[in-house]
Design an enzyme around this catalytic site. Sequence first.
Site, mmCIF file in Angstrom:
data_model
loop_
_atom_site.group_PDB
_atom_site.id
_atom_site.type_symbol
_atom_site.label_atom_id
_atom_site.label_comp_id
_atom_site.label_asym_id
_atom_site.label_seq_id
_atom_site.Cartn_x
_atom_site.Cartn_y
_atom_site.Cartn_z
ATOM 1 N N SER A 157 36.395 -22.680 54.737
ATOM 2 C CA SER A 157 36.384 -23.970 55.426
ATOM 3 C C SER A 157 35.069 -24.089 56.170
ATOM 4 O O SER A 157 34.486 -23.081 56.592
ATOM 5 C CB SER A 157 37.550 -24.071 56.413
ATOM 6 O OG SER A 157 37.421 -25.231 57.221
ATOM 7 N N TYR A 206 42.324 -20.540 63.602
ATOM 8 C CA TYR A 206 41.980 -20.979 62.243
ATOM 9 C C TYR A 206 40.496 -20.763 61.993
ATOM 10 O O TYR A 206 40.086 -20.230 60.953
ATOM 11 C CB TYR A 206 42.350 -22.449 62.052
ATOM 12 C CG TYR A 206 42.006 -22.989 60.686
ATOM 13 C CD1 TYR A 206 42.798 -22.687 59.580
ATOM 14 C CD2 TYR A 206 40.889 -23.805 60.498
ATOM 15 C CE1 TYR A 206 42.483 -23.182 58.321
ATOM 16 C CE2 TYR A 206 40.568 -24.304 59.240
ATOM 17 C CZ TYR A 206 41.368 -23.990 58.159
ATOM 18 O OH TYR A 206 41.045 -24.482 56.908
ATOM 19 N N LYS A 258 38.862 -18.252 59.100
ATOM 20 C CA LYS A 258 37.986 -18.707 58.029
ATOM 21 C C LYS A 258 36.594 -18.094 58.132
ATOM 22 O O LYS A 258 35.932 -17.840 57.109
ATOM 23 C CB LYS A 258 37.910 -20.236 58.020
ATOM 24 C CG LYS A 258 39.209 -20.898 57.595
ATOM 25 C CD LYS A 258 39.651 -20.441 56.212
ATOM 26 C CE LYS A 258 40.897 -21.156 55.717
ATOM 27 N NZ LYS A 258 41.313 -20.735 54.361
#
Length: 278
Positions: A166, A181, A185
């Site tokens: 991402s 998150y 990533k």
Amino acid sequence: MDYSYDNVVPNFRLDGRLAILTGGSGGLAQVISRALLAQGADVALIDMNLERTQNAAKELLAWGHDTLKGKHESPVGQVSAWACNIGDAESVEATFTSINEHHNNIADLLINSAGYCENFPAEEYPAANAEGIMRANGLGAFFVSQSFARPLIQNNKKGLIILIGSMSGTIVNDPQPQAMYNMSKAGVIHLVRSLACEWAKYNIRVNTLSPGYILTPLTRNVISGHSEMKEAWESKIPQKRMAEPKEFVGSILYLASDTASSYTTGHNLVVDGGYECW
């Protein structure tokens, strides 16, 4: 130098290859799986919910039989569906072994799109949630890579891994708080670099595809009724719009090709409409 057509023009066909696609019932996977099938690959879909994954497999196969004929003539490969928690190493190993046995082939293309995002202010992030997202997004990416690579190494066969990262692995999104998150990533991106270096000697290439905001059904549900969120995101994208899932197919096929990207490994391919430029 050989300037023949086949030596100069890349080939994106995947005939004879077995592709494993995790997150197989998700919005991005629905498009990617069709592109893989259209290029001649057999496809094994993995997700947490078996019934949902089986439905995705049936829809994919039906699409292949309806679409890959006439002007778009192509063999329709085998499609299978599997339930697996990629955060559980034993489950991953058993599932990948079963996939190779079922297809009577060794998978040589892995696309890991499984994962999730959740939003908590960093100071309030529950420990259990933090552990859960790191296990799914971080350790899960490692476990599927391990189980994919082992039979390739044992059988001296080349392969290709694409881990979906991402842009959140290199920037901080705004306005939503998603520290774990982002951390997961960022870990995936560096995991790819590490695996690419370790496994180059086995002729296994490893790359990251890092999308920006995608208009998947899940994202559409998130922004439904929250126009301010959509406006905030799009205001930071030079192209002033979110991506459609189909806009990542070209990147996937490039990375999956033995000719187009044969010298590409350890790379983080960011496809974000220019978001990171600002």
